[in-house]
Design a protein around this motif. Structure first.
Motif, short mmCIF file in Angstrom:
data_model
loop_
_atom_site.label_atom_id
_atom_site.label_comp_id
_atom_site.label_asym_id
_atom_site.label_seq_id
_atom_site.Cartn_x
_atom_site.Cartn_y
_atom_site.Cartn_z
N GLU A 152 0.81 -1.12 -0.03
CA GLU A 152 0.11 0.15 -0.08
C GLU A 152 0.83 1.28 -0.06
O GLU A 152 0.70 2.25 -0.65
CB GLU A 152 -1.01 0.10 1.20
N TYR A 155 2.84 1.78 -3.26
CA TYR A 155 1.62 1.89 -4.17
C TYR A 155 1.46 3.39 -4.29
O TYR A 155 1.41 4.14 -5.26
CB TYR A 155 0.42 1.12 -4.02
N ASN A 177 -7.35 3.93 -1.82
CA ASN A 177 -7.70 2.49 -2.32
C ASN A 177 -9.32 2.22 -1.87
O ASN A 177 -9.80 2.67 -0.89
CB ASN A 177 -6.87 1.75 -1.44
N ASP A 179 -10.69 -0.68 -2.52
CA ASP A 179 -10.88 -2.22 -2.47
C ASP A 179 -12.18 -2.56 -1.78
O ASP A 179 -12.79 -3.61 -2.18
CB ASP A 179 -9.52 -2.93 -1.78
N GLU A 301 -9.49 2.63 -10.00
CA GLU A 301 -8.28 2.42 -9.26
C GLU A 301 -7.77 1.20 -8.98
O GLU A 301 -6.67 0.82 -8.63
CB GLU A 301 -8.86 3.16 -7.67
N ARG A 305 -4.10 0.00 -9.45
CA ARG A 305 -3.27 -0.62 -8.21
C ARG A 305 -2.67 -1.98 -8.56
O ARG A 305 -1.61 -2.21 -8.17
CB ARG A 305 -4.28 -0.66 -7.15
#
Ligand code: FAD
Ligand code: DLZ
Ligand code: SF4
Length: 523
Positions: A152, A155, A177, A179, A301, A305
């Motif tokens: 993370e 990134y 993020n 996710d 995104e 990623r």
């Protein structure tokens, strides 16, 4: 005198660093189909066909662009069988003043390259692979002094460096993020749009015939071959992904549906890893889809990623941790790989379907790899080196730099948690939530123990119990360990006995195969 530029099978990019700055008039590009690469592990037939076909098409493009290409075919009677052998032979033919090559994606190959200068007696220049955003040195600097490497944070640096999905200094939408928005299980009837397929041309058919004969006993089907083998075909596949699949890529990223092998995934990793597509360009185009209102932020995104986060991070970890990573076995797993990874013959419907798509397509998507095939290997305590060899063999996108950290680090926790903060271990409930596999399985996902219970259920507790000394203090596993410790002695014994019985049965089945003299990859 010429410059000799060896181009390896996963370096098929016209902007390759070794070609840049070379004058086609005094350069010989060397491309080599060699037995050692195809057989040091017994790669899936379709993977070998893809690489050879893409190499031959790339050589033709280079020639058209004015380069002199010395192309060594596998069936050349003089073929030395290895990169080093072929570079020595080429040096004898061309007497180069310099050999320029881009660093390979495999530690083993790099070790061989480092000896070329001694063998050949002319300078060998090994260049960084500029197709990656983050060089090996830059990653090493980023990692230096960090106790834990976490994707993370890496990134975020890549987002800042590229400006992708950034509003000035801040991430677009205020979060790095998304996710959490990307984890839906599949509704009944979930189906991905048709995947563009590329019918083999004459050059590919010739390779398919060669592979079918020479590697007949390798794992995998050849008859469904339809991978893009040129940059142009890969571009068609990429454009179709951006238009048809990207908008829903995020939402169904973790879903698994029996017989639906691709769903909304990009299925671009083989083309990206061979060098036919530029990942940064794909990210910029994905961002444009978001900015134009054609794809939601969470999907775009998520895709960005995977490419500038996970893909770059995985590569950095590989070079940082090699050669030790190949030997890591933090959890001391020793069980051999069960035969069903090759045959697909298992009553576990999830594993059977994942092996089936792997055999048919040389492809399975991320959650099939991680949460079914990898998760089972983790829970059953299968030797990481056996698992890594299997993953390297079976997937069209598998090269050592990307396969090994994903398997040893992400799936098996063999590195002791340098890559992942906790093992991706899950019981049948996870697979049931994210797939439609369990409905057609002979095992019952709701049953916890006994011969009809989903094997993942008891194996999950067996895994935690037998690794308590190594995992028991991991804060991210505090809840499952608390649950385990709260269980009655009787319940715990039942779980452990159920898992032991299953593992014994697995061992007996494999011993049965061995007694019948079946060669493991040839079934
Ligand atoms: P999508 O799901 O559509 O993702 C888009 C792109 O992101 C991929 O094309 C890929 O280039 C990149 N990406 C996503 N996740 C990763 C990751 N973890 N590491 C590197 N790149 C990533 N990927 C490989 O390219 N080669 C491998 O040998 C490989 N082995 C794996 C083994 C295991 C055990 C696991 C858990 C993952 C592995 N992956 C590997 C990562 C990932 O599963 C594949 O990149 C992905 O399934 C490829 O399919 P796709 O193009 O449809 O990807
Ligand atoms: C995987 C592979 C195979 C099967 N065959 C060849 C080959 O014959 N020639 C070649 O140049 N490359 C091949 N490759 C890819 C190499 O193994 C790859 O370049 C290295 O593993 C570095 O990533
Ligand atoms: Fe897999 Fe268990 Fe579901 Fe069967 S019941 S499909 S073994 S998770």
């Amino acid at each position: 005198m010429t410059v000799l530029v060896p181009v390896l099978g996963d370096q098929l990019s016209h902007g390759l660093a070794s070609l840049k700055g070379c004058d086609p008039a005094d350069t010989v590009v060397l491309m080599m189909e060699v037995a050692e690469e195809a057989a040091h592990v017994r790669h899936h037939k379709a993977k070998i066909a893809l690489i050879f076909s893409a190499m031959r098409h790339f050589a033709a493009e280079l020639r058209k662009a004015g380069w002199r290409v010395d192309y060594i075919r596998l069936d050349d009677p003089e073929n030395a069988g290895s990169f080093t052998g072929e570079v020595i032979r080429a040096a004898e033919r061309h007497s180069p003043r310099l050999i320029r090559v881009v660093e390979p994606g495999d530690w083993r190959v790099e070790q061989a390259m480092l000896d070329w200068q001694t063998f050949i007696g002319c300078p060998v220049e090994i260049l960084p692979d500029s197709r990656f955003l983050c060089s090996r040195d830059e990653f090493a600097s980023w990692a230096a002094g960090r106790k834990e490497l976490r994707m993370e944070f890496f990134y975020r640096e890549m987002r800042r460096r590229t400006g992708l999905l950034m509003d000035g200094k801040d991430p677009v939408g205020g979060k790095w993020n998304y996710d959490a928005a990307n984890r839906s299980g599949p509704p009944t009837g979930l189906k991905g749009p048709p995947l563009p397929r590329f019918a083999p041309d004459a050059m590919t058919n010739e390779v398919i015939e060669l592979v079918g004969t020479r590697f007949a006993d390798h794992f995998g089907a050849l008859d469904k071959f339809s991978w893009p083998v040129t940059a142009q075909e890969a571009e068609t596949a990429a454009a179709a992904f951006l238009k048809d699949r990207l908008p829903t890529f995020g939402q169904w990223q973790d879903a698994m549906v029996r017989g639906q092998d691709f769903l909304f995934h990009a299925v671009l990793s083989p083309a990206i890893n061979l060098g036919l597509l530029d990942p940064l360009d794909l990210c910029r185009r994905a961002e444009a889809e978001y900015r134009a209102g054609r794809a939601p932020l969470a999907a775009v995104e998520g895709f960005v990623r995977q490419l500038i986060g996970w893909r770059e991070y995985i590569r950095g970890v590989y070079w940082l941790e090699m050669p030790g990573l190949a030997e890591d076995n933090y959890l001391g797993a020793t069980r051999p790989l069960p035969d069903f990874y090759w045959t697909g013959k298992t009553d576990m419907a999830c594993l059977a379907d994942c092996v089936r798509t792997t055999r048919d397509n040389a492809y399975a998507h991320h959650i099939q790899r991680l949460m079914v095939l990898g998760n089972f290997a983790l829970l059953a305590g299968i030797r990481p080196q056996d698992v890594a060899d299997w993953f390297l063999v079976v997937y069209a996108d598998a090269f050592d730099w990307v396969e090994l950290p994903n398997v040893a680090g992400m799936a098996l926790f063999a590195d002791g948690g340098r890559l992942a903060s906790k093992p991706y271990a899950a019981s049948g409930a996870y697979i049931d939530r994210m797939s439609n596999y369990c409905g057609s399985c002979r095992y019952k996902v709701k049953l916890k123990t006994g011969p009809d219970a989903c094997p993942f259920n008891a194996l999950y507790w067996h895994f935690l119990d037998r690794n308590e000394d190594k995992l028991g203090r991991n804060m991210r596993l505090a809840n499952p360990y608390a649950t385990w410790r709260r269980m009655s002695e009787e319940k715990r014994t039942e779980y452990l006995a159920s898992a032991e019985a299953f593992l014994q049965q697995l061992q007996n089945a494999d011993a049965g195969w061995a007694r019948h003299g079946q060669s493991e990859q040839n079934r």
